[in-house]
Design a protein around this motif. Structure first.
Motif, short mmCIF file in Angstrom:
data_model
loop_
_atom_site.label_atom_id
_atom_site.label_comp_id
_atom_site.label_asym_id
_atom_site.label_seq_id
_atom_site.Cartn_x
_atom_site.Cartn_y
_atom_site.Cartn_z
N TRP A 10 0.82 -1.21 0.00
CA TRP A 10 0.00 0.00 0.00
C TRP A 10 0.85 1.26 0.00
O TRP A 10 0.45 2.30 -0.55
N ILE A 11 2.06 1.19 0.59
CA ILE A 11 2.95 2.37 0.56
C ILE A 11 3.38 2.64 -0.89
O ILE A 11 3.42 3.79 -1.33
N ARG A 13 1.74 1.91 -3.52
CA ARG A 13 0.57 2.45 -4.23
C ARG A 13 0.38 3.92 -3.86
O ARG A 13 0.09 4.75 -4.72
N THR A 15 2.65 6.09 -2.81
CA THR A 15 3.67 6.96 -3.41
C THR A 15 3.44 7.11 -4.91
O THR A 15 3.72 8.18 -5.47
N LEU A 17 0.50 7.20 -6.33
CA LEU A 17 -0.58 8.19 -6.45
C LEU A 17 -0.05 9.61 -6.22
O LEU A 17 -0.43 10.56 -6.90
N LEU A 18 0.84 9.72 -5.24
CA LEU A 18 1.42 11.04 -4.96
C LEU A 18 2.26 11.51 -6.16
O LEU A 18 2.22 12.69 -6.53
N ASP A 20 1.78 10.73 -9.24
CA ASP A 20 0.84 11.14 -10.29
C ASP A 20 0.34 12.55 -10.05
O ASP A 20 0.26 13.38 -10.96
N SER A 21 -0.03 12.82 -8.79
CA SER A 21 -0.60 14.14 -8.48
C SER A 21 0.44 15.23 -8.70
O SER A 21 0.10 16.34 -9.11
N ASN A 24 0.88 15.70 -12.60
CA ASN A 24 -0.24 16.25 -13.35
C ASN A 24 -0.70 17.62 -12.85
O ASN A 24 -1.88 17.93 -12.90
N ALA B 133 -6.28 11.96 -11.70
CA ALA B 133 -5.22 11.11 -11.19
C ALA B 133 -5.68 9.68 -11.00
O ALA B 133 -5.49 8.84 -11.85
N ASP B 134 -6.27 9.39 -9.86
CA ASP B 134 -6.67 8.01 -9.67
C ASP B 134 -7.94 7.93 -8.84
O ASP B 134 -8.07 7.09 -7.95
N ALA B 137 -9.09 6.66 -4.70
CA ALA B 137 -7.91 6.34 -3.90
C ALA B 137 -7.06 7.57 -3.65
O ALA B 137 -6.58 7.80 -2.53
N SER B 138 -6.94 8.39 -4.68
CA SER B 138 -6.12 9.59 -4.55
C SER B 138 -6.75 10.57 -3.56
O SER B 138 -6.05 11.17 -2.73
N LEU B 141 -6.37 9.25 -0.06
CA LEU B 141 -4.99 9.40 0.40
C LEU B 141 -4.72 10.85 0.82
O LEU B 141 -4.13 11.10 1.88
N ASP B 142 -5.14 11.79 0.00
CA ASP B 142 -4.96 13.21 0.34
C ASP B 142 -5.61 13.53 1.67
O ASP B 142 -5.03 14.20 2.53
N LEU B 145 -3.72 11.88 4.59
CA LEU B 145 -2.45 12.58 4.86
C LEU B 145 -2.70 13.93 5.51
O LEU B 145 -1.99 14.34 6.41
N MET B 160 9.10 7.99 2.97
CA MET B 160 8.49 7.06 2.02
C MET B 160 8.39 7.61 0.61
O MET B 160 8.59 6.91 -0.35
N TRP B 161 8.05 8.89 0.51
CA TRP B 161 7.85 9.46 -0.84
C TRP B 161 9.13 10.07 -1.38
O TRP B 161 9.57 9.77 -2.49
N LEU B 188 2.24 5.39 9.76
CA LEU B 188 1.86 4.19 9.01
C LEU B 188 0.63 3.54 9.63
O LEU B 188 -0.30 3.13 8.91
N LEU B 191 -2.41 5.76 8.84
CA LEU B 191 -2.79 5.69 7.43
C LEU B 191 -3.43 4.35 7.10
O LEU B 191 -4.44 4.29 6.38
N ARG B 192 -2.84 3.30 7.65
CA ARG B 192 -3.39 1.96 7.39
C ARG B 192 -4.84 1.89 7.87
O ARG B 192 -5.71 1.38 7.19
N HIS B 198 -9.16 1.44 0.62
CA HIS B 198 -8.93 2.34 -0.53
C HIS B 198 -7.66 2.01 -1.29
O HIS B 198 -7.57 2.25 -2.50
N LEU B 199 -6.64 1.50 -0.58
CA LEU B 199 -5.37 1.25 -1.27
C LEU B 199 -5.08 -0.24 -1.37
O LEU B 199 -5.46 -1.02 -0.55
#
Lengths: 123, 199
Positions: A10-11, A13, A15, A17-18, A20-21, A24, B133-134, B137-138, B141-142, B145, B160-161, B188, B191-192, B198-199
């Motif tokens: 899921w992490i 997935r 990242t 998505l992030l 992509d955002s 775009n 975007a997606d 799920a997107s 996630l937003d 976060l 992570m990112w 984590l 978020l989980r 969703h993810l």
């Protein structure tokens, strides 16, 4: 045991998505980001120019200060008589002096001592 | 004369330190290009506003170039994120003070003529970007976060990112490596829990 692997999935997935955002973003936002970046990069040169301006002012102030000191020194030199000139003036005075004045000059030390001890006022 | 000599020396030194900065301007620009979009998204997730985020990123770029532009490129990533983190912290502090003042004044801001809280952008509200975007799920996630405490969100995004290691994340967040691990582990878990299916 499967928990970390599940987390990984899921992490990944999230990242994606992030990513992509971020990829775009609309044209207006990208343009503003570009302007912000250019302004930030132009900054050091502006800072240098400000520094040079400051240095210019400092140098000008230092020059003005040195000039003022110099002029003041010259003015004092021209107004205050030198020791030599003062001695010459004394000599001329002595040539024109009467007896009392000559006495005063001859016993200058004495009269100074007298003055210091208040003897001159008592008669 | 002495003053002039000192000034000339200082001027030469400044030119000497400024020269590599000018030479490295291309490298800084490339670096900023690489990070600016992610920086914007990070700031947006923290503030919930694109405009605020753009202002903060611009501020961070200025601060980064001014203070760290002359440092070796290898040191840039944690330093840039550190500057942005600092700007985000300042923003949060200002928001808290403003929030306290609102509570203290106990009245609606009539000058604005509208409910500012209601008018604030909702990160859960799908914008055109999120739809592109997606989808769900997107958005989820937003929202998740955005709801995280700031330190947890930063730890998650930087580790992570952005892919910083623990030491770099600690340097960027100005905390110990142990704190980074704690914040990340809580992030984590949260978020989980909130993202669920969703993810």
């Amino acid at each position: 045991m499967n928990e970390p692997r599940k987390d990984e999935a899921w992490i990944e997935r999230a990242t994606a998505l992030l990513d992509d955002s971020a990829k775009n973003l609309d044209a207006s936002t990208l343009s503003r980001l570009n302007r912000a970046r250019q302004a930030a990069l132009a900054q050091p040169r502006q800072a240098t120019r400000r520094w040079m301006l400051g240095a210019g002012f400092a140098a000008a102030s230092a020059c003005a200060l040195v000039l003022a000191f110099g002029l003041q020194h010259r003015w004092h030199a021209s107004v205050a008589p030198s020791h030599e000139a003062a001695a010459q003036a004394d000599d001329v005075d002595l040539l024109n002096a009467d007896d009392d004045t000559l006495d005063l000059y001859e016993n200058l030390d004495f009269y100074a001592w007298l003055d210091a001890h208040g003897g001159g006022t008592s008669g | 004369m002495l003053a002039k000599t000192c000034l000339m020396t200082a001027f030469d030194e400044d030119r000497a330190t400024d020269a590599p900065t000018r030479e490295g301007a291309g490298a800084i620009e490339r670096f900023l290009r690489q990070v600016e979009r992610r920086a914007l998204r990070m700031a947006e997730l923290a503030t919930g506003s694109r405009d605020e985020a753009l202002d903060l990123v611009q501020d961070a770029m200025f601060g980064f170039v001014r203070h760290y532009g002359a440092r070796p490129g290898a040191e840039w990533p944690p330093l840039f994120w550190r500057v942005l983190d600092s700007r985000l912290n300042d923003w949060h502090r200002r928001q808290r003070v403003r929030g306290r003042w609102w509570v203290w004044s106990g009245e609606k801001n009539d000058d604005e003529g509208e409910d500012l809280i209601a008018a604030a952008p909702d990160v859960r509200e799908p914008g055109p970007l999120a739809r592109l975007a997606d989808g769900e799920a997107s958005i989820a996630l937003d929202g998740a976060l955005h709801d995280l405490p700031m330190r947890q969100r930063q730890a998650f995004l930087l580790r992570m990112w952005e892919g910083l290691d623990v030491a770099q994340t600690a340097a960027a967040m100005r905390c110990s490596e142990g704190s980074v691990k704690t914040h990340l582990s809580r992030a984590l878990a949260n978020l989980r829990r909130s993202l669920g299916e969703h993810l």
